[in-house]
Scaffold this motif. Structure first.
Motif, short mmCIF file in Angstrom:
data_model
loop_
_atom_site.label_atom_id
_atom_site.label_comp_id
_atom_site.label_asym_id
_atom_site.label_seq_id
_atom_site.Cartn_x
_atom_site.Cartn_y
_atom_site.Cartn_z
N SER A 1 7.12 -2.46 -11.19
CA SER A 1 7.42 -3.33 -10.06
C SER A 1 8.62 -4.21 -10.41
O SER A 1 9.64 -4.20 -9.73
CB SER A 1 6.22 -4.20 -9.73
OG SER A 1 6.42 -4.84 -8.51
N LYS B 1 8.34 -2.29 -4.29
CA LYS B 1 7.13 -2.97 -4.75
C LYS B 1 7.36 -4.47 -4.54
O LYS B 1 7.72 -4.86 -3.44
CB LYS B 1 6.84 -2.60 -6.21
CG LYS B 1 6.41 -1.13 -6.36
CD LYS B 1 5.96 -0.82 -7.77
CE LYS B 1 5.54 0.63 -7.94
NZ LYS B 1 5.29 0.96 -9.36
N SER C 1 0.27 -1.16 -5.39
CA SER C 1 1.35 -0.47 -6.10
C SER C 1 1.41 -0.84 -7.57
O SER C 1 2.48 -0.85 -8.17
CB SER C 1 2.70 -0.78 -5.46
OG SER C 1 2.78 -0.13 -4.23
N ASN D 1 -0.64 -0.78 -13.78
CA ASN D 1 -1.91 -0.77 -13.05
C ASN D 1 -3.14 -0.95 -13.92
O ASN D 1 -4.25 -0.74 -13.48
CB ASN D 1 -2.03 0.51 -12.21
CG ASN D 1 -1.76 1.75 -13.03
OD1 ASN D 1 -1.48 1.66 -14.21
ND2 ASN D 1 -1.88 2.90 -12.41
N HIS E 1 0.85 -1.19 0.00
CA HIS E 1 0.00 0.00 0.00
C HIS E 1 0.89 1.24 0.00
O HIS E 1 1.60 1.51 0.97
CB HIS E 1 -0.88 -0.04 1.25
CG HIS E 1 -2.08 0.86 1.19
ND1 HIS E 1 -1.98 2.21 0.93
CD2 HIS E 1 -3.40 0.59 1.34
CE1 HIS E 1 -3.19 2.72 0.93
NE2 HIS E 1 -4.07 1.77 1.17
N THR E 2 0.84 2.01 -1.09
CA THR E 2 1.74 3.16 -1.21
C THR E 2 1.53 4.15 -0.06
O THR E 2 2.50 4.67 0.49
CB THR E 2 1.52 3.86 -2.57
OG1 THR E 2 1.82 2.92 -3.60
CG2 THR E 2 2.45 5.06 -2.73
N SER F 1 11.26 -0.69 -9.20
CA SER F 1 11.17 -0.17 -7.84
C SER F 1 11.77 -1.13 -6.81
O SER F 1 11.67 -2.34 -6.97
CB SER F 1 9.71 0.05 -7.43
OG SER F 1 9.12 1.05 -8.21
N ARG G 1 4.31 1.00 1.49
CA ARG G 1 4.64 -0.16 0.62
C ARG G 1 5.25 -1.33 1.40
O ARG G 1 4.71 -1.71 2.42
CB ARG G 1 5.52 0.28 -0.55
CG ARG G 1 4.74 1.10 -1.56
CD ARG G 1 5.51 1.20 -2.87
NE ARG G 1 4.83 2.09 -3.81
CZ ARG G 1 5.42 2.72 -4.80
NH1 ARG G 1 6.71 2.57 -5.01
NH2 ARG G 1 4.72 3.48 -5.60
N GLN H 1 12.27 1.92 -0.31
CA GLN H 1 11.99 2.78 -1.45
C GLN H 1 13.29 3.03 -2.20
O GLN H 1 14.27 3.51 -1.62
CB GLN H 1 11.42 4.12 -1.00
CG GLN H 1 11.15 5.04 -2.18
CD GLN H 1 10.76 6.44 -1.76
OE1 GLN H 1 9.79 6.62 -1.04
NE2 GLN H 1 11.51 7.43 -2.21
#
Ligand SMILES: *Cc1c(COP(=O)(O)O)cnc(C)c1O
Length: 445
Positions: A243, A280, A381, A211, A74-75, A277, A79, A286
């Motif tokens: 991701s 993710k 994400s 997404n 969940h951003t 990322s 995450r 991050q």
């Protein structure tokens, strides 16, 4: 005056800080007297109000929360949850000096990316790699280095916007490049790319549509096909994987349907640079990872913007530990929380849900209906967008209290418990909850 809390506040914090709180409380009291809403002044009441206001003001704003939303990465909730190894390494790096830019073997100045470059190459097959703050920065830096002042060719089907203001056309513009769109929203062909190349063209960019998915009459150009054109035209091919996954998630029983592109496959298929990322599906801190051909990574590293986008020692500490876990795929799903939650067995989720439900019934009483029901969670994400993972939810309702109010009760707990509301019912998704006590709100605060 006998207000112990105020005395405590005065002993803990500086006098000007407590005085400011007192000033605000008193000005409130004064205006109440002025407009006739108060006819007496109680010193203990005021002292208590000042102590309370100091207490509120000193509570940390940035807090641990319990993620029962069912969105694993969940951003808005930070995450990926780090592994124990990574968390411990972060603590060590935070509490002391580290060889961040010191080469211990050569006894001379070193390079911060060197701590993870070898691991990234080993795990992806890339010749070289470097790390920046996040994947948005990775895309920006790669484009700015390789195509500033020139054209970047991208399919119209890949003009993505990722939540949280990552819009590809804007990133391209900010990196100093001109976007050259080819194809249509649902179909792009090799010939679209070939005919788009002119004297101004600097690179081909392929973007994973994290997404969303275009289904039906849709087709794109694969990396092997695009790589062929790129080689013919003498242009680099960059792929933003979003991701990206270091391993095929199919091996953990996540199924073919849930497949995210694997970084190694993209590099083997001919991408010159890939970006993805760190927080993710990789399950780390991050970060944005740039991996690929050495000649391009070297140029990216020399870009002055790299200095502005570099990561700190805590990120390196967490990233190295996280990457090391990928050397043992047998223990990976156990050790990496993101993967542990995503692959968690339904019976196990059900067992935790039932135990939590018992505790919640005890706490909330018989006005509440509390049931364990079936539902679906998501990776989040933009990872694995089409998937829905079967999960167990605790549904909590009350004939006299609306779902939003129940949501608020759980939010006010310490730590706050975040669920979701669906069809007027408050739900706790138990996928990422491993201890039944965690979703039981602490109502004393
Ligand atoms: C998530 C994502 C980004 C942005 O990555 P951050 O690490 O959030 O900066 C960029 N491109 C794609 C395709 C993504 O999925």
């Amino acid at each position: 005056m006998r207000c112990d809390e105020l005395k405590r506040a005065v002993s803990l914090y500086s006098a000007p800080f407590v005085a400011e709180a007192a000033r605000i409380v008193l000005s409130g009291v004064r205006s109440e007297i002025k407009n006739g809403r108060r006819d007496h002044v109680d010193r203990v009441e005021i002292a208590t109000a000042v102590a309370l206001s100091v207490g509120e003001a000193t509570k940390a704003n940035f807090r641990r929360v319990i993620n029962a939303t069912g969105t694993v990465l969940h951003t808005n909730l930070g995450r990926a949850v780090l592994s124990d190894d990574a968390a411990l390494n972060v603590l060590l790096a935070a509490k002391g000096a580290v060889n961040l830019e010191y080469d211990l073997k050569g006894a001379r100045r070193g390079e911060r990316d060197s701590h993870v470059e070898g691991l990234i190459s080993e795990l992806t097959g890339a010749e070289a790699a470097c790390v920046v703050n996040n994947n948005a920065a990775a895309v920006l830096l790669a484009l700015n280095t390789l195509a500033e002042g020139s054209e970047v060719v991208v399919s119209r089907g890949e003009q993505i916007e990722i939540g949280g203001s990552f819009r590809l056309p804007e990133i391209i513009e900010k990196s100093g490049c001109t976007l050259k769109e080819v194809g249509t929203t649902n179909r792009t062909h090799v010939s679209d790319y070939t005919s788009a190349v002119g004297s101004e063209t600097a690179l081909f960019l392929k973007v994973h549509t994290s997404n969303y998915r275009v289904v039906g009459f849709a087709s794109g150009v694969s990396i092997p096909e695009l790589s062929k054109v790129a080689t013919e035209k003498g242009l680099p091919l960059v792929e933003d994987l979003g991701s990206g996954s270091l391993v095929d998630l199919g091996i953990f029983g996540l199924g073919e349907r849930l497949r995210e592109p694997v970084v190694r496959e993209s590099i083997e298929a001919g991408a010159d640079i890939v970006t993805f990322s760190g927080d993710k599906l990789l399950g780390g801190p991050q970060a944005g990872i740039i991996a690929g051909k050495k000649e391009f990574v070297d140029r990216i590293r020399r870009n002055p913007l790299k200095r502005a986008l570099r990561v700190d020692k805590l990120t390196i500490a967490a990233l190295e530990s996280t990457l090391m876990l990928y050397r043992n795929l047998d223990s990976l799903p156990e050790k990496l929380p993101a993967l542990r939650y995503l692959t968690r067995n339904l019976d196990d989720i059900d067992e935790t849900a039932r135990r939590s439900a018992l505790l919640l019934r005890d706490l909330l009483g018989s006005d509440y209906r509390i049931d364990v029901v079936d539902g679906t969670s998501q990776a989040g994400s933009g990872s694995l967008p089409a998937d829905e993972l079967p999960t167990k939810l605790i549904s909590i309702s009350n004939d006299y209290i609306r779902a939003e109010a129940i949501f608020a009760i759980f939010l006010e707990s310490d730590p706050p418990v975040l669920g979701r509301i669906c069809n007027e019912t408050f739900l706790l998704d138990m996928r990422a909850i491993e201890d039944p006590d965690m979703v039981v709100p602490n109502l004393s605060t």
